[in-house]
Structure formats: C-alpha cells, structure tokens
Design a protein around this motif. Structure first.
Motif, PDB file in Angstrom:
ATOM      1  N   ASN A   1       0.925  -1.313  -0.004  1.00 13.35           N
ATOM      2  CA  ASN A   1       0.033  -0.083  -0.011  1.00 13.35           C
ATOM      3  C   ASN A   1       0.951   1.308   0.076  1.00 13.35           C
ATOM      4  OD1 ASN A   1       0.055   1.157   2.855  1.00 13.35           O
ATOM      5  ND2 ASN A   1       0.089  -0.927   3.297  1.00 13.35           N
ATOM      6  N   LEU A   2       0.257   2.347  -0.583  1.00 10.53           N
ATOM      7  CA  LEU A   2       0.839   3.720  -0.668  1.00 10.53           C
ATOM      8  C   LEU A   2      -0.229   4.714  -0.180  1.00 10.53           C
ATOM      9  CD1 LEU A   2       2.713   3.290  -3.961  1.00 10.53           C
ATOM     10  CD2 LEU A   2       3.793   3.327  -1.643  1.00 10.53           C
ATOM     11  N   SER A   3       0.231   5.583   0.634  1.00 12.69           N
ATOM     12  CA  SER A   3      -0.576   6.583   1.098  1.00 12.69           C
ATOM     13  C   SER A   3       0.068   7.943   1.423  1.00 12.69           C
ATOM     14  CB  SER A   3      -0.985   6.424   2.685  1.00 12.69           C
ATOM     15  OG  SER A   3      -1.758   4.992   2.787  1.00 12.69           O
TER      16      SER A   3
ATOM     17  N   GLY B   1       4.638   4.143   2.548  1.00 12.31           N
ATOM     18  CA  GLY B   1       4.221   2.829   1.911  1.00 12.31           C
ATOM     19  C   GLY B   1       4.775   1.580   2.755  1.00 12.31           C
ATOM     20  N   SER B   2       4.242   0.367   2.370  1.00  8.95           N
ATOM     21  CA  SER B   2       4.556  -0.708   2.985  1.00  8.95           C
ATOM     22  C   SER B   2       4.267  -1.968   2.336  1.00  8.95           C
ATOM     23  CB  SER B   2       3.996  -1.059   4.532  1.00  8.95           C
ATOM     24  OG  SER B   2       2.609  -1.017   4.266  1.00  8.95           O
ATOM     25  N   ILE B   3       4.943  -2.955   2.433  1.00 11.59           N
ATOM     26  CA  ILE B   3       4.856  -4.134   1.852  1.00 11.59           C
ATOM     27  C   ILE B   3       4.776  -5.622   2.728  1.00 11.59           C
ATOM     28  CG2 ILE B   3       7.094  -4.591   1.041  1.00 11.59           C
ATOM     29  CD1 ILE B   3       6.546  -5.482  -1.394  1.00 11.59           C
ATOM     30  N   ASN B   4       3.861  -6.348   2.420  1.00 13.63           N
ATOM     31  CA  ASN B   4       3.607  -7.537   3.320  1.00 13.63           C
ATOM     32  C   ASN B   4       3.590  -8.844   2.529  1.00 13.63           C
ATOM     33  OD1 ASN B   4       2.374  -5.092   4.560  1.00 13.63           O
ATOM     34  ND2 ASN B   4       2.274  -6.446   6.314  1.00 13.63           N
ATOM     35  N   LEU B   5       4.251  -9.959   3.131  1.00 13.03           N
ATOM     36  CA  LEU B   5       4.247 -11.177   2.390  1.00 13.03           C
ATOM     37  C   LEU B   5       3.493 -12.091   3.625  1.00 13.03           C
ATOM     38  CD1 LEU B   5       4.811 -13.313   0.610  1.00 13.03           C
ATOM     39  CD2 LEU B   5       7.130 -13.586   1.508  1.00 13.03           C
TER      40      LEU B   5
ATOM     41  N   THR C   1     -10.745 -16.654  16.412  1.00 13.00           N
ATOM     42  CA  THR C   1      -9.516 -15.977  15.571  1.00 13.00           C
ATOM     43  C   THR C   1      -8.373 -15.087  16.604  1.00 13.00           C
ATOM     44  OG1 THR C   1     -10.700 -15.701  13.659  1.00 13.00           O
ATOM     45  CG2 THR C   1      -8.719 -14.561  13.596  1.00 13.00           C
ATOM     46  N   THR C   2      -7.212 -15.377  16.419  1.00 14.13           N
ATOM     47  CA  THR C   2      -6.218 -14.809  17.406  1.00 14.13           C
ATOM     48  C   THR C   2      -5.127 -14.477  16.486  1.00 14.13           C
ATOM     49  OG1 THR C   2      -6.593 -16.079  19.031  1.00 14.13           O
ATOM     50  CG2 THR C   2      -4.452 -14.921  19.224  1.00 14.13           C
ATOM     51  N   ASN C   3      -4.636 -12.763  16.722  1.00 17.94           N
ATOM     52  CA  ASN C   3      -3.920 -12.362  15.711  1.00 17.94           C
ATOM     53  C   ASN C   3      -2.637 -11.710  16.808  1.00 17.94           C
ATOM     54  OD1 ASN C   3      -2.237 -10.957  13.858  1.00 17.94           O
ATOM     55  ND2 ASN C   3      -3.552  -9.476  13.333  1.00 17.94           N
ATOM     56  N   CYS C   4      -1.469 -12.154  16.716  1.00 18.65           N
ATOM     57  CA  CYS C   4      -0.362 -11.690  17.446  1.00 18.65           C
ATOM     58  C   CYS C   4       0.657 -11.011  16.391  1.00 18.65           C
ATOM     59  CB  CYS C   4       0.420 -12.768  18.174  1.00 18.65           C
ATOM     60  SG  CYS C   4      -0.680 -13.680  18.991  1.00 18.65           S
ATOM     61  N   ALA C   5       0.969  -9.695  17.041  1.00 17.38           N
ATOM     62  CA  ALA C   5       2.025  -8.774  15.997  1.00 17.38           C
ATOM     63  C   ALA C   5       3.216  -8.380  16.630  1.00 17.38           C
ATOM     64  CB  ALA C   5       1.208  -7.793  15.194  1.00 17.38           C
ATOM     65  N   LEU C   6       4.339  -8.194  16.289  1.00 15.82           N
ATOM     66  CA  LEU C   6       5.268  -7.375  16.837  1.00 15.82           C
ATOM     67  C   LEU C   6       5.840  -6.299  15.772  1.00 15.82           C
ATOM     68  CD1 LEU C   6       7.689 -10.186  18.311  1.00 15.82           C
ATOM     69  CD2 LEU C   6       6.209  -8.737  19.721  1.00 15.82           C
ATOM     70  N   GLN C   7       5.443  -5.062  16.144  1.00 10.59           N
ATOM     71  CA  GLN C   7       6.070  -3.956  15.487  1.00 10.59           C
ATOM     72  C   GLN C   7       7.309  -3.433  15.723  1.00 10.59           C
ATOM     73  OE1 GLN C   7       4.109  -2.320  12.328  1.00 10.59           O
ATOM     74  NE2 GLN C   7       6.262  -1.976  12.335  1.00 10.59           N
ATOM     75  N   PHE C   8       8.530  -3.390  15.028  1.00  6.85           N
ATOM     76  CA  PHE C   8       9.731  -2.832  15.329  1.00  6.85           C
ATOM     77  C   PHE C   8       9.756  -1.310  14.749  1.00  6.85           C
ATOM     78  CE2 PHE C   8      10.175  -7.251  15.349  1.00  6.85           C
ATOM     79  CZ  PHE C   8      10.918  -7.643  16.488  1.00  6.85           C
ATOM     80  N   SER C   9      10.299  -0.510  15.822  1.00  9.46           N
ATOM     81  CA  SER C   9      10.607   0.929  15.329  1.00  9.46           C
ATOM     82  C   SER C   9      11.889   1.597  16.133  1.00  9.46           C
ATOM     83  CB  SER C   9       9.303   1.648  15.395  1.00  9.46           C
ATOM     84  OG  SER C   9       8.896   1.819  16.885  1.00  9.46           O
ATOM     85  N   SER C  10      11.882   2.715  15.759  1.00  9.94           N
ATOM     86  CA  SER C  10      13.175   3.407  16.566  1.00  9.94           C
ATOM     87  C   SER C  10      12.869   3.548  18.028  1.00  9.94           C
ATOM     88  CB  SER C  10      13.154   4.622  15.902  1.00  9.94           C
ATOM     89  OG  SER C  10      12.118   5.593  15.941  1.00  9.94           O
TER      90      SER C  10
ATOM     91  N   GLY D   1       6.520  -7.982   7.115  1.00 11.63           N
ATOM     92  CA  GLY D   1       6.010  -6.616   6.682  1.00 11.63           C
ATOM     93  C   GLY D   1       7.215  -5.764   6.833  1.00 11.63           C
ATOM     94  N   ALA D   2       7.276  -4.735   6.010  1.00  2.72           N
ATOM     95  CA  ALA D   2       8.383  -3.604   6.178  1.00  2.72           C
ATOM     96  C   ALA D   2       7.965  -2.401   5.485  1.00  2.72           C
ATOM     97  CB  ALA D   2       9.832  -3.999   5.682  1.00  2.72           C
ATOM     98  N   GLY D   3       7.982  -1.200   6.022  1.00  2.00           N
ATOM     99  CA  GLY D   3       7.725   0.137   5.416  1.00  2.00           C
ATOM    100  C   GLY D   3       8.455   1.191   5.814  1.00  2.00           C
ATOM    101  N   ASP D   4       8.220   2.440   5.200  1.00  2.00           N
ATOM    102  CA  ASP D   4       9.357   3.549   5.367  1.00  2.00           C
ATOM    103  C   ASP D   4       8.755   4.235   6.480  1.00  2.00           C
ATOM    104  OD1 ASP D   4       7.145   4.430   4.295  1.00  2.00           O
ATOM    105  OD2 ASP D   4       8.160   5.886   2.829  1.00  2.00           O
ATOM    106  N   LEU D   5       7.613   4.120   6.986  1.00  2.00           N
ATOM    107  CA  LEU D   5       6.973   5.060   8.341  1.00  2.00           C
ATOM    108  C   LEU D   5       7.257   3.914   9.282  1.00  2.00           C
ATOM    109  CD1 LEU D   5       3.760   6.395   6.822  1.00  2.00           C
ATOM    110  CD2 LEU D   5       5.971   7.466   7.169  1.00  2.00           C
TER     111      LEU D   5
END
Length: 536
Positions: free
Chosen positions: A160-162, A170-174, A215-224, A191-195
């Motif tokens: 996606n691009l915004s 934007g970001s891209i996911n597999l 349904t269970t969704n676990c996520a780890l978002q890495f940032s600065s 996934g990875a993105g510039d933001l």
C-alpha cells in the motif's frame, strides 16, 4: 427419477415412432435413422446405472470428463459424486500455478469545503477567487494477490501507498497461509515500510464447535522507539440461523474491548456494537434493507456516538452492471461536519471517493449531498448506463447465437424431421382422444412472447409445437417435468439466451382450455383452472 420400467416404455415408444422400417419415403427413412440412433444413445446412457448417475448429476460434461474408465463399477450415486469431485480436484491442482486472486483499493480524498464555507471578502482581490477551490488532500492505494502453492498452502503478497497533505509512505507485506485441517488454518506475516520498521505477525483461526470459532492475531512492530507488541482475539458464535455474536479484545496499539451482534437475512442486515477503549469508546447501531429487485438495491442508515462525537450516516447502493456496484453515503457529524462518500466496486477492485463538504452542520450541504448524487445517478442511468447495458446484452446474445448457430440449425432440422415422422402417430392419438372426449391440443407455441407494452418493439419469436405436444399425450394426460422444453422431441430453441414460455390451447371433454407455462416450469394438463370461461 424415472424407473427402469418407465425408461423402457419411453424407449419403446420412441423406437416405434422413429424406426426406419416404418417409413418408406427415402428422405423420411434417413431422418428416422438419425433420430433412432440418438434415442438409442440416450437409452444406453440412462439404462446403465453408473453412466446415468454421472449424467443425472453432471450432464454431458460429466460423461466427457477423463478418468471414469478407472472407476470401479457398481458405485452408488454418492460414491460417483465423490469420485467426480476427486477428479475435479486433481484438475484444479494442475491449474493452481496459473491462478491468482487480485484485490485492490484506490481511495481519493477530496476537500470541497470551499463550496459551502468560504470568506468571500478575503479573496475579492485574488485572481480566480470567484471559483471555489476543490483539492485532493489525500490518497491511498492498496493491492494484494494470492498465489496458491499447493492445495493447502497459499502465499499472499500485498502493498500500500498513502499520502496526505504532501506527506506519505508505504509498506509491503508477505503472508504464508496453511490450512491445517477442516477446522482451522494458520498464517505467518512479514512486513516492512518507510514509516514503520519490520513487522512480524501470526494469525490463527479455529472452529471450536460447529457454531463457534475463534481468531487470534499476534504482532510485533519494530521501530526506532523499540518493539510494540499487539494482540487481537475475536470469539464468534452463531446465536441462530441468521445471527452472529462477536467478542473482541485488542491489547497493545489502541487497546479496546468490543462486542457486537450482527443479524443478516435475505431482506435486511442489522448491527449493534459497543466498544470501550483507548482512544475511542462508542455505541453504534446500523440497519440495511435489501430490496429483492434485479439491481439488488440496498438502503442503509447508522448512528454512532462516542467520545469523539456523534455521526449519522445514510445512503444506498445498487448494482449497475454484472460486476459493478455503485454506492453513496452521506455522513453528518458533530464535530466532523458533512461528507459525501462515493464507492464503486468493480469485481475485486474498490474505488472510494470521500468528499468533505463542510466542517459545520450546514443544511445546504446536507441537501446537496443527498439530492445531488440521486439526480446525477438517475440521469446517468437513463442516458448512459441503461443504453450501454442494453447494447452489451444484445452483443452477448448475438455472440451466443453465432456460436450456437450450427448446433441450433441441426436441432431445428432434427425437430422438423421428428414432426414429420410423428404425423401418423399423432393422427391415431387424435382419433383415440376424440372417441373418448379426451385431450386434444388445438394449438401450441413455444418461444418468446411479448405481452408487456413497454416491450412492444421487441420481436415475437415462437415455433408451432402442436404436433409434438399431441404426440406426448397418453391416456388423456400430458405431463412435462421441470426442465427446458427445448429438449423435447420436435422442439428446438427459437431464441437462444432469451426468456421462453409454452402456450397451449387444448380441448378436453369438448371444452376449450388455455395455459402458459415458463420454460423450466413443470406442466400437467388437463386442469380445471385452465378452462376458458365462455361468458368471458
């Protein structure tokens, strides 16, 4: 569902009618031989339990499918169905590498507040200030494709691009999804993105009971700023045939608890939801009515109130072509103002245009947001969409006629030959029915009838089927099953791709009767309700 005895009786009757030795005329004899062979081929299929089960379930395409030669004989219809589905799965797996399921969304945000909320005195000396300034202030584009790897594994690539007010990203996911059993599946996401930095996620779906899933969704978002974990769990249950209940718990980014009840029927869709969370808590009620018309028209309304304010929305959507649905929604809120949201769904692509009209509750903005889309839609539908769909339908019908022209010509010749071969048998049937004051078909027509004044310019396309119908009379009764009548002996399709009917004028016990039946409708005559009132 005919018994073997009924099949044999029908086979003997048609053999007597079409047997070449009963016709001395060389031309009739040749036609009789061809029809006799067709009857014999049909009986060969229907008299064998295996081929009959295949034909009854899947028609000609089932008989033509490769692989039946290795199937053990004396199978039941259920076993044959399972075997057919197995052969189909093998064929589908061979085509998996060529298949994708693209989905996409394009959203264009429009700022049109200058139309209703501007200060004219500030722009009197600015060139071009007499025209309202309409700007595109944000855009969003997303696309995804699915690539089946095996019958249980699928890879999903999305991006996606915004952009908003000159800033974007934007970001891209597999994602890799595996169906683990009939009860569930699991999905890994990268996934990875510039933001934002890298994203790792795990999603699990599981049917707990026939009426409940989780349904269970676990996520780890890495940032600065470090690692931001997130967890979302949804528990759903069928409350009844048309009602689902949902409980959702979200922890981490925008933590919240949400409960909702959704009732979806053939004519309506109702939702009530409540959320307690950070930063938003709200209560929402929405209702959608589904009209049972050809265009699948739907009208909807909703009320949402929470810490952010109150929003009332109302709108409608309608199918404008085979693959396209157009919708418009008016949003009126405090302090959000008035917006018009236009959405077009074209196959698996969605085009969304939110138009912000004013930051205040102005009656003029509400009026134009409501009436404007209606006027434009009905004008476009009458002047553009309807003529286009009519022309498209004519092109498709013409293409269908051209592709089936040779087949229809052959069917017509066979039908005309069958009628000529029926003449002697029909004469004997009429004599027997007259002697007992029984069923005599006076006139019968099959094809396209035009009775509606709005369609008076359309051409009537019917064929005379008096003789074929009389030939089917047995013991003063005529019984037709739920199937297209174009396949009856002496019939053919006079108008491919168009709606057809059968109109019969018959005499029973010296009294005239009349009935009109749809093409696939079962028909049984005589009936008292078909009687023509002499006084009328």
């Amino acid at each position: 569902q005919a018994s073997q005895e009924e099949l044999k009786a029908a086979y003997r009757r048609l053999c007597m009618l079409y047997h070449p030795d009963k016709h001395r005329d060389p031309e009739l004899k040749t036609q009789a031989e061809r029809l006799f062979n067709l009857v014999h081929q049909a009986y060969e299929v229907l008299s064998d339990p295996q081929t009959r089960a295949i034909y009854d379930i899947y028609g000609r395409r089932g008989l033509e499918m490769e692989g039946w030669e290795v199937v053990e004989r004396k199978r039941t219809a259920a076993e044959i169905r399972e075997e057919f589905e197995r052969l189909q799965r093998e064929r589908e797996e061979r085509r998996l590498q060529q298949r994708t399921n693209p989905k996409g969304t394009i959203s264009v945000g429009i700022d049109a507040t200058d139309l209703f909320d501007r200060y004219d005195e500030e722009y009197e000396d600015v060139p071009g200030s007499s025209f309202p300034q309409i700007e595109i202030n944000k855009m969003h584009i997303s696309q995804s494709i699915e690539a089946p790897l095996t019958s249980t594994d699928t890879a999903i690539l999305s991006g996606n691009l915004s952009t908003q007010n000159g800033n974007g990203g934007g970001s891209i996911n597999l994602a890799l999804r595996r169906v683990t059993s009939a009860k569930g599946w699991g999905e890994l996401e990268f996934g990875a993105g510039d933001l934002h930095g890298p994203l790792f996620g795990l999603k699990i779906f599981r049917n707990l009971t026939p009426r409940c899933f989780i349904t269970t969704n676990c996520a780890l978002q890495f940032s600065s700023r470090g690692v931001r974990p997130g967890l979302t769990t949804v528990l759903a249950r069928n409350l009844d045939k048309n009602t689902m209940g949902y409980l959702q718990w979200r922890w981490g980014i925008q933590s919240a608890m949400n409960t909702s009840i959704v009732r979806d029927t053939k004519t309506s869709h109702f939702t009530v939801a409540m959320q307690l969370g950070i930063p938003h808590s709200f209560v929402m009620v929405s209702y959608q009515h589904k009209f049972q018309d050809e265009d699948q028209t739907r009208v909807k309304g909703s009320l949402k109130a929470g810490f952010f304010g109150t929003i009332v929305e109302y709108g409608a959507e309608r199918k404008i072509s085979r693959h396209s649905v157009l919708g418009a929604t008016v949003s009126v809120g405090v302090p959000q103002g008035v917006s018009l949201k236009i959405k077009l769904n074209r196959a698996s692509q969605t085009y969304f245009f939110p138009v912000h009209l004013t930051d205040q509750l102005l009656p003029s903005a509400v009026f134009y947001a409501t009436v404007g889309p209606l006027v434009i839609y009905f004008a476009m539908h009458r002047l553009v969409i309807k003529p286009y769909l009519r022309a498209q339908k004519e092109r498709e019908l013409e293409k269908q006629r051209e592709s089936t022209a040779s087949d229809i010509l052959q069917k017509k010749q066979e039908a005309e030959a069958a009628v000529r071969l029926m003449q002697e048998s029909v004469r004997r049937i009429i004599e027997a029915e007259e002697a007992r004051m029984g069923l005599i078909v006076v006139n019968a027509w099959y094809g396209k009838f035009v009775n509606d004044n709005s369609r008076k310019n359309e051409k009537v396309k019917v064929i005379d089927v008096t003789v074929p119908l009389q030939c089917l009379v047995k013991d003063s009764k005529l019984i037709l099953t739920e199937a297209s009548k174009a396949g009856l002996p002496g019939f053919y399709d006079p108008c491919v791709g168009e709606e057809k009917s059968l109109k019969v004028l018959y005499q029973f016990r010296g009294v005239l009767h009349q009935v009109m039946s749809a093409d696939n409708e079962a028909l049984r005559i005589p009936k008292q309700s078909h009687r023509i009132d002499a006084d009328g």
